[in-house]
Design a protein around this motif. Structure first.
Motif, PDB file in Angstrom:
ATOM      1  N   VAL A  17     -55.476 -60.063 -23.478  1.00 51.16           N
ATOM      2  CA  VAL A  17     -55.802 -60.231 -22.068  1.00 51.16           C
ATOM      3  C   VAL A  17     -54.661 -60.984 -21.367  1.00 51.16           C
ATOM      4  O   VAL A  17     -54.237 -60.599 -20.277  1.00 51.16           O
ATOM      5  CB  VAL A  17     -57.154 -60.965 -21.901  1.00 51.16           C
ATOM      6  N   ASP A  18     -54.149 -62.044 -21.982  1.00 49.49           N
ATOM      7  CA  ASP A  18     -53.035 -62.790 -21.392  1.00 49.49           C
ATOM      8  C   ASP A  18     -51.814 -61.905 -21.216  1.00 49.49           C
ATOM      9  O   ASP A  18     -51.129 -61.966 -20.193  1.00 49.49           O
ATOM     10  CB  ASP A  18     -52.664 -63.986 -22.277  1.00 49.49           C
ATOM     11  N   MET A  19     -51.537 -61.070 -22.209  1.00 46.27           N
ATOM     12  CA  MET A  19     -50.391 -60.171 -22.122  1.00 46.27           C
ATOM     13  C   MET A  19     -50.580 -59.165 -20.985  1.00 46.27           C
ATOM     14  O   MET A  19     -49.650 -58.896 -20.219  1.00 46.27           O
ATOM     15  CB  MET A  19     -50.197 -59.424 -23.442  1.00 46.27           C
ATOM     16  N   ALA A  20     -51.777 -58.633 -20.835  1.00 43.15           N
ATOM     17  CA  ALA A  20     -52.043 -57.673 -19.765  1.00 43.15           C
ATOM     18  C   ALA A  20     -51.849 -58.328 -18.399  1.00 43.15           C
ATOM     19  O   ALA A  20     -51.239 -57.732 -17.494  1.00 43.15           O
ATOM     20  CB  ALA A  20     -53.461 -57.114 -19.901  1.00 43.15           C
ATOM     21  N   VAL A  21     -52.346 -59.533 -18.244  1.00 45.06           N
ATOM     22  CA  VAL A  21     -52.169 -60.250 -16.977  1.00 45.06           C
ATOM     23  C   VAL A  21     -50.680 -60.487 -16.726  1.00 45.06           C
ATOM     24  O   VAL A  21     -50.188 -60.304 -15.608  1.00 45.06           O
ATOM     25  CB  VAL A  21     -52.948 -61.579 -16.996  1.00 45.06           C
ATOM     26  N   VAL A  24     -49.007 -57.246 -15.488  1.00 46.51           N
ATOM     27  CA  VAL A  24     -49.339 -56.931 -14.095  1.00 46.51           C
ATOM     28  C   VAL A  24     -48.581 -57.859 -13.146  1.00 46.51           C
ATOM     29  O   VAL A  24     -47.992 -57.411 -12.153  1.00 46.51           O
ATOM     30  CB  VAL A  24     -50.866 -57.030 -13.866  1.00 46.51           C
ATOM     31  N   ILE A  25     -48.564 -59.138 -13.437  1.00 44.03           N
ATOM     32  CA  ILE A  25     -47.839 -60.090 -12.588  1.00 44.03           C
ATOM     33  C   ILE A  25     -46.341 -59.795 -12.638  1.00 44.03           C
ATOM     34  O   ILE A  25     -45.656 -59.859 -11.615  1.00 44.03           O
ATOM     35  CB  ILE A  25     -48.151 -61.536 -13.014  1.00 44.03           C
ATOM     36  N   GLY A  26     -45.827 -59.464 -13.811  1.00 46.86           N
ATOM     37  CA  GLY A  26     -44.408 -59.125 -13.936  1.00 46.86           C
ATOM     38  C   GLY A  26     -44.035 -57.901 -13.123  1.00 46.86           C
ATOM     39  O   GLY A  26     -42.984 -57.867 -12.482  1.00 46.86           O
ATOM     40  N   ALA A  27     -44.892 -56.889 -13.115  1.00 50.04           N
ATOM     41  CA  ALA A  27     -44.618 -55.687 -12.320  1.00 50.04           C
ATOM     42  C   ALA A  27     -44.592 -56.029 -10.834  1.00 50.04           C
ATOM     43  O   ALA A  27     -43.710 -55.567 -10.091  1.00 50.04           O
ATOM     44  CB  ALA A  27     -45.659 -54.615 -12.611  1.00 50.04           C
TER      45      ALA A  27
END
Length: 136
Positions: A17-21, A24-27
């Protein structure tokens, strides 16, 4: 059903979940940097070097014909992309450097010893107690 349950356990783990967040923030951050470079940084640089729009800079390898578009090497867009990458890489470097600094502070913090050595006063009081106990 076992495979679905296993996937659910994997997908709900904190790291996933942390990686997914983070992705998204990185994009979103990448889009912001692209806009800053293309809309804020590059126009003044283009103006300084003679009113050049970097997105139009290209080497024409073959002129356009009625049947085919021109074949070009768009080095202006490449310069913008390199600048985008440099800004994103620098921002990530700053974040990682900050995290590493916090980790070093945590590691450097002294932990109290499990059984601290008794002070001189405690040793003296222990001797006095033992002497008084022996007198009885």
């Amino acid at each position: 059903m076992g495979m679905i349950k296993e996937f659910k356990e994997f997908a709900v783990k904190g790291n996933v979940v942390d990686m997914a967040v983070g992705i998204v923030i990185g994009a979103a951050f990448g889009k912001i940097v692209t806009s800053v470079v293309g809309d804020v940084i590059m126009p003044p640089i283009g103006l300084l070097i003679g009113g050049v729009d970097f997105s139009d800079l290209a080497i024409v390898l073959k002129e356009a014909t009625a049947e085919a578009p021109a074949v070009t090497i768009g080095y202006g867009k490449f310069i913008q992309t390199v600048l985008d990458f440099t800004i994103v890489a620098f921002a990530i470097f700053i974040v990682v450097k900050g995290i590493n600094r916090l980790k070093r502070k945590e590691e450097a913090a002294p932990t109290p010893p499990a059984n601290p050595a008794p002070s001189k006063e405690e040793l003296l009081l222990t001797e006095i107690r033992d002497l008084l106990r022996d007198k009885k």
